[in-house]
Design a protein around this motif. Structure first.
Motif, PDB file in Angstrom:
ATOM      1  N   PHE A   3       0.860  -1.176   0.000  1.00  0.00           N
ATOM      2  CA  PHE A   3       0.000   0.000   0.000  1.00  0.00           C
ATOM      3  C   PHE A   3       0.898   1.229   0.000  1.00  0.00           C
ATOM      4  CE2 PHE A   3       0.858  -1.277   4.293  1.00  0.00           C
ATOM      5  CZ  PHE A   3       1.148  -0.114   4.977  1.00  0.00           C
ATOM      6  N   THR A   4       0.342   2.360  -0.383  1.00  0.00           N
ATOM      7  CA  THR A   4       1.122   3.595  -0.389  1.00  0.00           C
ATOM      8  C   THR A   4       0.768   4.429   0.842  1.00  0.00           C
ATOM      9  OG1 THR A   4      -0.539   4.848  -1.633  1.00  0.00           O
ATOM     10  CG2 THR A   4       1.106   3.605  -2.912  1.00  0.00           C
ATOM     11  N   LEU A   5       1.619   5.377   1.132  1.00  0.00           N
ATOM     12  CA  LEU A   5       1.386   6.242   2.291  1.00  0.00           C
ATOM     13  C   LEU A   5       0.102   7.045   2.117  1.00  0.00           C
ATOM     14  CD1 LEU A   5       2.423   7.287   4.997  1.00  0.00           C
ATOM     15  CD2 LEU A   5       3.776   8.982   3.745  1.00  0.00           C
ATOM     16  N   ASN A   6      -0.133   7.576   0.917  1.00  0.00           N
ATOM     17  CA  ASN A   6      -1.351   8.349   0.684  1.00  0.00           C
ATOM     18  C   ASN A   6      -2.604   7.470   0.757  1.00  0.00           C
ATOM     19  OD1 ASN A   6      -0.058  10.797   0.409  1.00  0.00           O
ATOM     20  ND2 ASN A   6       0.159  10.624  -1.816  1.00  0.00           N
ATOM     21  N   TRP A   7      -2.489   6.226   0.326  1.00  0.00           N
ATOM     22  CA  TRP A   7      -3.625   5.303   0.441  1.00  0.00           C
ATOM     23  C   TRP A   7      -3.936   5.075   1.920  1.00  0.00           C
ATOM     24  CZ3 TRP A   7      -4.167   0.532  -3.273  1.00  0.00           C
ATOM     25  CH2 TRP A   7      -5.454   0.004  -3.158  1.00  0.00           C
ATOM     26  N   LEU A   8      -2.901   4.885   2.720  1.00  0.00           N
ATOM     27  CA  LEU A   8      -3.106   4.716   4.156  1.00  0.00           C
ATOM     28  C   LEU A   8      -3.805   5.927   4.764  1.00  0.00           C
ATOM     29  CD1 LEU A   8      -2.500   3.033   6.769  1.00  0.00           C
ATOM     30  CD2 LEU A   8      -0.359   4.329   6.922  1.00  0.00           C
ATOM     31  N   LYS A   9      -3.440   7.109   4.291  1.00  0.00           N
ATOM     32  CA  LYS A   9      -4.015   8.335   4.861  1.00  0.00           C
ATOM     33  C   LYS A   9      -5.452   8.561   4.411  1.00  0.00           C
ATOM     34  CE  LYS A   9       0.366  10.752   5.630  1.00  0.00           C
ATOM     35  NZ  LYS A   9       1.201  11.931   5.324  1.00  0.00           N
ATOM     36  N   ARG A  10      -5.965   7.786   3.474  1.00  0.00           N
ATOM     37  CA  ARG A  10      -7.391   7.833   3.163  1.00  0.00           C
ATOM     38  C   ARG A  10      -8.208   7.331   4.352  1.00  0.00           C
ATOM     39  NH1 ARG A  10      -9.027   7.810  -2.369  1.00  0.00           N
ATOM     40  NH2 ARG A  10     -10.771   6.450  -1.796  1.00  0.00           N
ATOM     41  N   HIS A  11      -7.569   6.495   5.188  1.00  0.00           N
ATOM     42  CA  HIS A  11      -8.254   5.916   6.351  1.00  0.00           C
ATOM     43  C   HIS A  11      -7.691   6.408   7.684  1.00  0.00           C
ATOM     44  CE1 HIS A  11     -10.495   2.946   3.959  1.00  0.00           C
ATOM     45  NE2 HIS A  11      -9.388   2.807   3.239  1.00  0.00           N
ATOM     46  N   LEU A 153       5.250  10.256  -8.277  1.00  0.00           N
ATOM     47  CA  LEU A 153       6.176   9.291  -7.703  1.00  0.00           C
ATOM     48  C   LEU A 153       6.619   9.690  -6.295  1.00  0.00           C
ATOM     49  CD1 LEU A 153       8.385   8.768 -10.879  1.00  0.00           C
ATOM     50  CD2 LEU A 153       6.512   7.327 -10.079  1.00  0.00           C
ATOM     51  N   ASP A 154       5.880  10.614  -5.700  1.00  0.00           N
ATOM     52  CA  ASP A 154       6.255  11.103  -4.380  1.00  0.00           C
ATOM     53  C   ASP A 154       5.480  10.405  -3.271  1.00  0.00           C
ATOM     54  OD1 ASP A 154       3.906  12.177  -5.238  1.00  0.00           O
ATOM     55  OD2 ASP A 154       4.274  14.212  -4.511  1.00  0.00           O
ATOM     56  N   ASP A 155       4.860   9.276  -3.604  1.00  0.00           N
ATOM     57  CA  ASP A 155       4.090   8.520  -2.614  1.00  0.00           C
ATOM     58  C   ASP A 155       4.820   7.213  -2.307  1.00  0.00           C
ATOM     59  OD1 ASP A 155       2.114   7.697  -0.941  1.00  0.00           O
ATOM     60  OD2 ASP A 155       0.600   7.362  -2.482  1.00  0.00           O
ATOM     61  N   PRO A 156       5.418   7.085  -1.127  1.00  0.00           N
ATOM     62  CA  PRO A 156       6.181   5.869  -0.806  1.00  0.00           C
ATOM     63  C   PRO A 156       5.286   4.631  -0.809  1.00  0.00           C
ATOM     64  CG  PRO A 156       6.650   7.624   0.775  1.00  0.00           C
ATOM     65  CD  PRO A 156       5.485   8.074  -0.036  1.00  0.00           C
ATOM     66  N   VAL A 157       5.853   3.505  -1.265  1.00  0.00           N
ATOM     67  CA  VAL A 157       5.146   2.220  -1.276  1.00  0.00           C
ATOM     68  C   VAL A 157       5.692   1.362  -0.133  1.00  0.00           C
ATOM     69  CG1 VAL A 157       4.606   0.134  -2.589  1.00  0.00           C
ATOM     70  CG2 VAL A 157       4.797   2.340  -3.761  1.00  0.00           C
TER      71      VAL A 157
END
Length: 797
Positions: A3-11, A153-157
């Protein structure tokens, strides 16, 4: 799970850094496998303006460019056909690493002109295979804008290594919930819209296999417009390695990774009649969405319409009802399938899918309807259309479990205190609800079954690093036991046999019934020791001896061109089903020649015999502290030994070891040429070592007087054992006689038929004073008398 950091921050509402999040994930049991911080990888690359692009003075196909960056102006030699003045491109400065070329840039001269840096292509940045020209950016981007920002590409995986019990964390929301409980932010509420059912579903569902599928929900959506997914959805999926296919398919993949809720979308116009869920009979076939055909599918949860099988529930859908860009009406499936049946069918068919990964671990049975609603809302927002009411077959399995729990139990189990309020807070944040001392387990935590599981949840969130380090106190000092443990004895036996030149084997504790019968297994024992579920048909009985395993290993070595083997194994043998019927044995086998052929030592070419095995046995017994000087030699050995070239070493009535040549018939059965000598040492039968009272003796005691050697030759019967003769000589005077050994045995001329001449060397060791001639003569006569009386022989003149 990626998952990406921004995806995590959706929750998760958090200000924690990437490093803090990763450290916390590992601390709470969601071990971080890797972090791909692409912003750091592409940090040196930024937007630059090509001010001029003139022809290279020494090359027709090269251009000499003046490139302005945020901080300076550089001269760059570029060979791209699309390089031109006024364009904005991505500039790589001197010293930066170019991932597509695997090189570090250096200032260099190209055709006599200095070039400082590089204007890069998409292929050189690993963005695509496009290499015809440099990256031509939109003029809107300011000089100095990081390249990672432009291309997203600034979203860590982040990739975590999930244990099989944490099915809830196979979705990003589950991970966010754990992090919120650990104090790294706040879990955002789930946004649910109000879905109005405007039509009735034309497709009905029936479940015939209630074991395989407990609940099946479906919703018909009319008038959708399938196409490419929106950019945000494509980016989320691509960042975690998923290919964007179409909006409908991408939504189901998004639900799989976002909520650990696999779904399936059918092209409703391709479904023939009602849907039936039943067990496959082994005659069906399916052309799946992975373009593979699966034949004779048995014992799987099948999804059927009037045309036949259209999908494997919880594993993969069928191509016949798959969605395409022309799809206008869809039927969305959300179901709960039996985890065990999904695992068995997936393994049998060798299908690995993201859906199977989650269903076989156990998805949240209470989230089926909510998951369907979220997916419906996304389809309506992205693809449009009109939704029907929900079609339901079956009922969700009850996921309600209550566990009585007192916070005091945590201290009893862990050995240190965690405040009761802190324990309640952790469990509340993880989704557990409390009523007095009863906790209701959330539906997504199928792995929590008892009080100990609650303690585990508390301690992992509170922090394993907070467990105090305490040394174990020794209540009292204990002397080492007189008798070494079997573990110690086995370790010493291994070292002794390795020192004898044997190589250790580790073989199965099983063998085949015919071989076991040849090595001492009776019919009654075979019935008790036969395995109910053997790993192979020729490994169906617990072994009564290690020797057949070593014979098989020796035969394999010989077949590969290594005929001379010296092998041993220390392990269990079995004479019955009871624990006391299992014995630990050190067994060894030598086959082939006694040693390599050499002109200086012809003795090496002799055949192996019982004495080679006996030497190995005595070496082990000596190391284990057995009284080797007081052992008796018995003739009774198991039938798989040679009847005339084997023996048993005994202490009283206890058999410590068997040794000798293996019976020729047994050796031939394994296709081994020549002789084989083996042994079995029963470590359980070793006597306890007596601890002598008084002060410890010195390791080395030197006698002040020289020993004396006297030789004797006796005519004895051919059946007289050598040990009987040695023991008789030693018993003449146990104080002065240090040792007695046989150095020659002769039969032939001068010796009567049926008898043999045995030469004996006796070592006399005086202690306090030298022996006189008269004392020596008297002792010699006593030795002769003892031997004659005990063996019935005569002194040879």
């Amino acid at each position: 799970m990626k998952f990406t950091l921004n995806w995590l921050k959706r929750h998760l509402d958090t200000r924690a850094s990437l490093a803090e999040i990763c450290e916390t994930l590992t601390a709470i049991g969601l071990e971080v496998e890797s972090v791909q911080d692409r912003a750091a990888t592409y940090a040196p690359f930024a937007v630059a303006l090509v001010e001029t692009a003139e022809k290279h003075p020494q090359a027709d196909r090269l251009k000499l460019c003046t490139v302005r960056t945020k901080d300076a102006v550089f001269q760059v030699v570029c060979g791209a056909p699309n390089a031109r003045a006024g364009m904005k491109a991505v500039f790589a400065p001197e010293g930066s690493y170019i991932p597509g070329l695997d090189v570090v840039l250096k200032k260099t001269a190209i055709r006599g002109v200095e070039s400082c840096g590089m204007l890069v292509s998409e292929k050189e940045m690993c963005l695509s295979d496009e290499s015809e020209g440099i990256i031509d950016l939109d003029p809107k981007w300011e000089i100095g804008t990081p390249m990672a920002q432009i291309f997203g590409l600034d979203d860590p995986v982040i990739e975590i290594n999930l244990t099989p019990n944490r099915a809830d964390c196979a979705g990003v929301r589950g991970i966010a919930r754990d992090l919120a409980a650990a104090g790294v932010g706040t879990l955002k509420p789930l946004a649910l819209g109000n879905i109005k059912a405007g039509i009735k579903s034309p497709i009905s569902v029936t479940i015939e296999d209630n074991e395989g599928c407990k609940l099946f929900l479906g919703r018909y959506i009319k008038g959708v417009k399938n196409g490419p997914s929106p950019e945000w959805l494509q980016k989320l999926l691509k960042d975690v390695g998923q290919k964007s296919i179409s909006a409908l398919v991408d939504i189901t993949n998004f639900m799989t990774f976002d909520h650990a809720r696999p779904l399936h979308v059918y092209d409703a116009d391709k479904i023939k009649g009602p849907i039936t869920v039943r067990r496959s009979k082994g005659t069906e076939s399916l052309v799946a969405l992975n373009d593979k055909t699966y034949e004779k599918i048995a014992d799987a949860v099948g999804i059927y319409d009037d045309s036949g099988m259209i999908g494997l529930g919880g594993i993969i859908g069928g191509a016949s009802t798959g969605c395409s860009m022309e799809t206008v009406n869809v039927f969305v499936e959300a179901a709960y399938f039996n985890p065990t049946m999904i695992a068995q069918a997936g393994r049998a068919l060798q299908i690995h899918s993201d859906a199977r990964y989650r269903f076989e671990r156990g998805v949240d049975p209470a989230f089926v309807g909510t998951g369907l609603d979220i997916a419906t809302q996304l389809i309506l927002e992205i693809c449009g259309g009109q939704a029907s009411d929900v079609v339901q077959a079956g009922d969700a399995p009850s996921a309600q479990r209550q566990i009585s729990f007192n916070p005091e139990y945590t201290r009893q189990l862990l050995g240190y205190d965690i405040a009761a309020d802190r324990q309640h807070k952790i469990l509340h944040e993880l989704g557990f609800t409390r009523q007095n001392n009863d906790y209701t387990v959330p539906s997504w935590r199928g792995d929590v079954q008892g009080r100990a599981d609650l303690v585990e949840e508390i301690v992992r969130i509170d922090g394993f690093d907070k467990i105090p380090a305490q040394s174990l106190a020794r209540a009292a000092l204990h002397e080492a036991p007189d008798q070494p443990t079997l573990f110690t004895a086995a370790a010493k036996a291994r070292l002794a046999l390795a020192a004898q030149g044997l190589q250790e084997c580790v073989t199965w504790s099983f063998t085949s019934a015919p071989i076991a019968q040849q090595f001492g297994l009776s019919s009654a024992q075979q019935e008790a020791l036969t395995l109910a579920n053997p790993i192979a048909s020729d490994l169906n009985v617990m072994r009564p001896s290690i020797l057949p395993n070593l014979l098989e290993a020796s035969a394999r070595n010989a077949a590969l061109g290594y005929p001379d083997s010296a092998l041993f194994e220390v392990g269990p043998v079995f004479f019955g089903p009871a624990p006391e019927d299992q014995k630990i044995v050190a067994a060894g086998l030598r086959s082939g020649a006694a040693g390599p052929r050499h002109w200086a030592n012809a003795q090496n070419t002799r055949d192996l015999d019982a004495f080679d095995a006996k030497a190995d046995v005595l070496a082990v017994l000596e190391v284990l502290g057995a009284p080797t000087g007081g052992l008796q030699l018995g003739k009774a050995t198991p039938p798989y030994y040679h009847p005339g070239r084997s023996g048993a070493l005994m202490l009283g009535k206890a058999v410590l070891a068997y040794f000798g040549e293996i019976h020729p018939a047994r050796v031939a059965a394994f296709d081994i040429r020549g002789r084989a000598a083996g042994f079995e040492i029963f470590l359980d039968a070793l006597p306890a070592q007596r601890r002598k009272s008084g002060s410890a003796k010195a390791l080395l005691q030197l006698e002040p007087l020289q020993p004396l050697h006297r030789d004797f030759a006796f005519i004895v019967g051919a059946d007289v054992a050598a040990t009987d003769l040695i023991r008789a000589a030693q018993n003449a005077d146990k104080d002065l006689i240090k040792s007695a050994d046989i150095f020659d045995v002769y039969t032939g001329a001068g010796v009567p038929e049926g008898q043999k001449s045995v030469a004996l060397s006796v070592v006399l060791q005086p202690h306090e004073k030298s022996l006189t001639e008269a004392e020596i003569e008297a002792l010699s006569q006593k030795i002769i008398t003892q031997v004659v009386q005990k063996t019935g022989g005569t002194l040879r003149s």
